[in-house]
Scaffold this active site. Structure first.
Site, PDB file in Angstrom:
ATOM      1  N   LYS A   1       1.009   4.513  -2.687  1.00 40.21           N
ATOM      2  CA  LYS A   1       0.780   5.886  -2.246  1.00 40.21           C
ATOM      3  C   LYS A   1       2.024   6.754  -2.467  1.00 40.21           C
ATOM      4  O   LYS A   1       1.918   7.961  -2.703  1.00 40.21           O
ATOM      5  CB  LYS A   1       0.368   5.917  -0.776  1.00 40.21           C
TER       6      LYS A   1
ATOM      7  N   TYR B   1       0.837  -1.206   0.000  1.00 41.62           N
ATOM      8  CA  TYR B   1       0.000   0.000   0.000  1.00 41.62           C
ATOM      9  C   TYR B   1       0.869   1.253   0.000  1.00 41.62           C
ATOM     10  O   TYR B   1       0.634   2.192  -0.776  1.00 41.62           O
ATOM     11  CB  TYR B   1      -0.887  -0.030   1.247  1.00 41.62           C
TER      12      TYR B   1
END
Length: 251
Positions: free
Chosen positions: A161, A157
């Protein structure tokens, strides 16, 4: 256009069922009704979100939008701008993903990368084209402190990002002097659908608290903000912790 006290007349939300984005829309609508476009996958949740905002007196339209269907993104952006200029755009969609699946399963990794990075980047290119033509507007991208340094628990993740964060931070430089502004928002753990079932981190926020940060950042023309603001200093420290120590930290 955004008025002298920072209130927009129009708002586009890509990720129209996002808890943070809806809270932000309500903050703006509390000042005065506005024209809102919610773009998200068609569902009862999208219709419920639209009704929630119509209750503020705002005019709300919905558009079908799927981050993983890039062939439709151009049409979505065109339709969003068809009824006039857009003052504030929130890029507010994303997935957390399962970190262990993310680094062991190709399709799981692809899903996180396409939704959290590829779609925001390519949509950003389309949005910038529209905003530069209208000569004004504010683009807000939802990033994360996870983008600043990879952690064992969520590096898949975090990597997605990090890509989003770098792209939209770069836009703050590229768009200088164009009349278009960009804000990258890095909220800490927020109690939303995305984090449901996860153990809250210290300094966890509500969507309404993050919305306050976003509205203030747009009003003041800030290019980067953390929610809460203390996370800026936490991440400054963590970025400089030696790797041998950092890898042993319990997160």
């Amino acid at each position: 256009m955004i008025d002298a006290v920072g209130n927009p007349q129009s708002l586009l939300v890509l990720g129209g069922t996002s808890d943070i984005a809806l809270a932000t829309a309500e903050k703006y609508a509390a000042q005065r009704p506005l024209r809102i476009v919610l773009a998200a996958r068609g569902s009862d949740r999208l219709e419920a979100a639209a009704e929630r905002l119509r209750a503020t007196g705002s005019t709300v339209t919905t558009l079908p939008f799927d981050a993983r269907s890039p062939e439709t993104h151009g049409e979505v952006v065109d339709k969003a701008f068809a009824d006039g200029d857009i003052d504030v755009t929130l890029v507010a969609f994303g997935v957390q993903g399962d970190n262990e699946q993310g680094w062991t399963d190709v399709e799981a990794a692809r899903e996180v990368a396409e939704i959290n990075y590829v779609a925001p980047m390519t949509l950003g290119v389309r949005l910038v084209e529209k905003l530069r033509k209208q000569g004004h507007g504010h683009l807000v991208a939802m990033s994360s402190p996870a983008a600043e340094r990879a952690r064992r628990s969520n590096f898949v993740y975090g990597s997605s990002k990090a890509g989003l964060d770098a792209f939209y931070t770069g836009l703050t430089y590229a768009l200088s002097g164009s009349g278009v502004q960009v804000t990258v928002v890095r909220p800490n753990f927020v109690h939303t659908k995305l984090t449901e079932g996860l153990k809250p981190a210290p300094m966890a926020q509500t969507p309404e608290q993050v919305a306050d940060v976003i509205v203030d950042a747009v009003r003041k023309g800030k290019e980067q903000v953390w929610a809460p603001g203390q996370m800026r200093w936490v991440m400054t420290v963590l970025r400089h912790v030696p790797r041998a120590i950092f890898r042993r930290l319990p997160f």
